[in-house]
Scaffold this motif. Sequence first.
Motif, mmCIF file in Angstrom:
data_model
loop_
_atom_site.group_PDB
_atom_site.id
_atom_site.type_symbol
_atom_site.label_atom_id
_atom_site.label_comp_id
_atom_site.label_asym_id
_atom_site.label_seq_id
_atom_site.Cartn_x
_atom_site.Cartn_y
_atom_site.Cartn_z
ATOM 1 N N LYS A 1 0.436 -1.262 0.216
ATOM 2 C CA LYS A 1 -0.310 0.146 0.047
ATOM 3 C C LYS A 1 0.949 1.337 0.016
ATOM 4 O O LYS A 1 0.556 2.593 0.005
ATOM 5 C CB LYS A 1 -0.495 -0.246 1.476
ATOM 6 N N VAL A 2 2.487 1.133 0.182
ATOM 7 C CA VAL A 2 3.182 2.153 0.648
ATOM 8 C C VAL A 2 3.674 2.935 -0.912
ATOM 9 O O VAL A 2 4.156 1.740 -1.748
ATOM 10 C CB VAL A 2 3.985 2.195 0.905
ATOM 11 N N ILE A 3 3.475 4.008 -1.254
ATOM 12 C CA ILE A 3 3.538 4.839 -2.273
ATOM 13 C C ILE A 3 5.608 4.727 -2.309
ATOM 14 O O ILE A 3 5.627 4.877 -3.037
ATOM 15 C CB ILE A 3 2.584 5.941 -3.240
ATOM 16 N N ARG A 4 4.851 4.950 -1.281
ATOM 17 C CA ARG A 4 6.935 5.779 -1.057
ATOM 18 C C ARG A 4 6.899 6.375 0.696
ATOM 19 O O ARG A 4 5.955 6.633 1.104
ATOM 20 C CB ARG A 4 7.344 7.168 -1.908
ATOM 21 N N ALA A 5 8.111 5.827 1.225
ATOM 22 C CA ALA A 5 8.408 5.745 2.382
ATOM 23 C C ALA A 5 9.986 6.888 2.933
ATOM 24 O O ALA A 5 10.364 5.986 2.272
ATOM 25 C CB ALA A 5 8.867 4.318 3.164
ATOM 26 N N GLN A 6 10.127 7.601 3.439
ATOM 27 C CA GLN A 6 11.387 8.239 3.492
ATOM 28 C C GLN A 6 11.267 8.814 4.783
ATOM 29 O O GLN A 6 10.722 9.089 5.247
ATOM 30 C CB GLN A 6 11.008 9.804 2.402
ATOM 31 N N ASN A 7 12.745 8.308 5.209
ATOM 32 C CA ASN A 7 13.362 8.899 6.577
ATOM 33 C C ASN A 7 13.465 10.133 6.500
ATOM 34 O O ASN A 7 14.782 11.120 5.231
ATOM 35 C CB ASN A 7 15.008 7.807 7.004
ATOM 36 N N MET A 8 13.392 10.769 7.290
ATOM 37 C CA MET A 8 13.560 12.762 6.593
ATOM 38 C C MET A 8 14.613 13.506 7.479
ATOM 39 O O MET A 8 15.308 14.353 7.605
ATOM 40 C CB MET A 8 11.906 13.562 7.283
ATOM 41 N N SER A 9 15.534 12.522 8.401
ATOM 42 C CA SER A 9 16.972 12.741 8.843
ATOM 43 C C SER A 9 17.906 12.047 7.635
ATOM 44 O O SER A 9 19.088 12.367 8.370
ATOM 45 C CB SER A 9 16.815 12.090 10.645
ATOM 46 N N GLY A 10 17.427 11.496 7.037
ATOM 47 C CA GLY A 10 18.366 10.472 6.141
ATOM 48 C C GLY A 10 18.288 9.306 6.257
ATOM 49 O O GLY A 10 18.543 8.833 7.100
ATOM 50 N N GLY A 11 18.667 7.995 5.019
ATOM 51 C CA GLY A 11 19.458 6.423 5.897
ATOM 52 C C GLY A 11 18.130 6.171 5.707
ATOM 53 O O GLY A 11 16.666 6.370 4.796
ATOM 54 N N ALA A 12 17.727 4.939 5.676
ATOM 55 C CA ALA A 12 16.610 4.162 5.108
ATOM 56 C C ALA A 12 15.779 4.645 6.270
ATOM 57 O O ALA A 12 16.189 4.808 7.322
ATOM 58 C CB ALA A 12 17.106 2.490 5.077
ATOM 59 N N VAL A 13 14.213 4.470 6.242
ATOM 60 C CA VAL A 13 13.085 4.110 6.874
ATOM 61 C C VAL A 13 13.800 2.880 7.919
ATOM 62 O O VAL A 13 14.370 1.351 7.247
ATOM 63 C CB VAL A 13 11.711 3.972 6.060
ATOM 64 N N THR A 14 13.489 2.876 9.145
ATOM 65 C CA THR A 14 13.745 1.549 9.875
ATOM 66 C C THR A 14 12.334 1.652 10.663
ATOM 67 O O THR A 14 11.144 2.559 10.936
ATOM 68 C CB THR A 14 13.932 2.384 11.106
ATOM 69 N N TRP A 15 12.348 -0.097 11.708
ATOM 70 C CA TRP A 15 10.809 -0.121 12.242
ATOM 71 C C TRP A 15 10.547 0.442 13.448
ATOM 72 O O TRP A 15 11.252 1.017 13.659
ATOM 73 C CB TRP A 15 11.234 -1.554 12.468
ATOM 74 N N GLY A 16 9.266 0.663 13.221
ATOM 75 C CA GLY A 16 8.914 1.758 14.544
ATOM 76 C C GLY A 16 7.021 1.269 14.239
ATOM 77 O O GLY A 16 6.364 0.712 14.286
ATOM 78 N N THR A 17 7.069 1.407 16.245
ATOM 79 C CA THR A 17 6.688 0.610 17.313
ATOM 80 C C THR A 17 4.929 1.612 16.107
ATOM 81 O O THR A 17 3.859 1.460 16.185
ATOM 82 C CB THR A 17 6.267 0.275 18.209
ATOM 83 N N HIS A 18 4.749 2.640 17.248
ATOM 84 C CA HIS A 18 3.430 3.615 16.380
ATOM 85 C C HIS A 18 3.474 4.536 15.278
ATOM 86 O O HIS A 18 2.086 4.373 14.897
ATOM 87 C CB HIS A 18 3.816 5.322 17.531
ATOM 88 N N GLY A 19 4.577 3.915 14.408
ATOM 89 C CA GLY A 19 4.328 4.507 12.596
ATOM 90 C C GLY A 19 3.341 3.075 12.296
ATOM 91 O O GLY A 19 2.574 3.800 11.730
ATOM 92 N N THR A 20 4.179 2.995 12.518
ATOM 93 C CA THR A 20 3.511 1.094 12.293
ATOM 94 C C THR A 20 1.747 1.007 12.714
ATOM 95 O O THR A 20 1.106 0.574 11.770
ATOM 96 C CB THR A 20 4.216 -0.324 11.822
ATOM 97 N N GLN A 21 1.292 0.886 13.628
ATOM 98 C CA GLN A 21 0.188 1.352 14.412
ATOM 99 C C GLN A 21 -0.188 2.199 13.757
ATOM 100 O O GLN A 21 -1.714 1.784 12.992
ATOM 101 C CB GLN A 21 0.497 1.383 15.323
#
Length: 168
Positions: free
Chosen positions: A69-89
């Motif tokens: 379902k994800v069109i695009r994901a970006q880490n706004m601090s640079g680097g790869a998007v990392t796993w996160g509990t609240h964001g996934t929820q």
Amino acid sequence: MKLKILAASILLAFGSAQAQTANAEATELGLLQQTGVTEAWARGITGRGSIIGIIDNGFDLTHTDIKGKVIRAQNMSGGAVTWGTHGTQMASIAAGSRNNSATVGVAPDARLLLAQAGTGGTNLALDQRAIKLALDWLSAQGAHVINMSFGGTYDSAFLKTLRYDAVT
């Protein structure tokens, strides 16, 4: 009109849906019915054609609710998007697939733009500069609705300076 109803449905559901993320979809449907979400679905308002932007601490891009379902994901601090509990929820509550697994979202046919503004994991701290970048990025990417379900604590000096106006 449909976008306004979708946005209202998302706002209504967030209040009761946060505790549902560990429940089966069958249990959730009863809770979503209480907030009018299933009525919106019956009227054809399922998020189809909508893009929901989420700003949060991180995201599990492989999670069954949001995978595909994800069109695009970006880490706004640079680097790869990392796993996160609240964001996934939050992404699951907003647009989780109806796949008889985990959480069904308020707008199950919507697509997602995910902006990480924190360090991920269970750490809920967010970077203010990254939040500003995320808002600009999500707007430029065409998000129709942006979720920022932030919480926080503030020092007593700051709280004394707040003025609450009545909404008319």
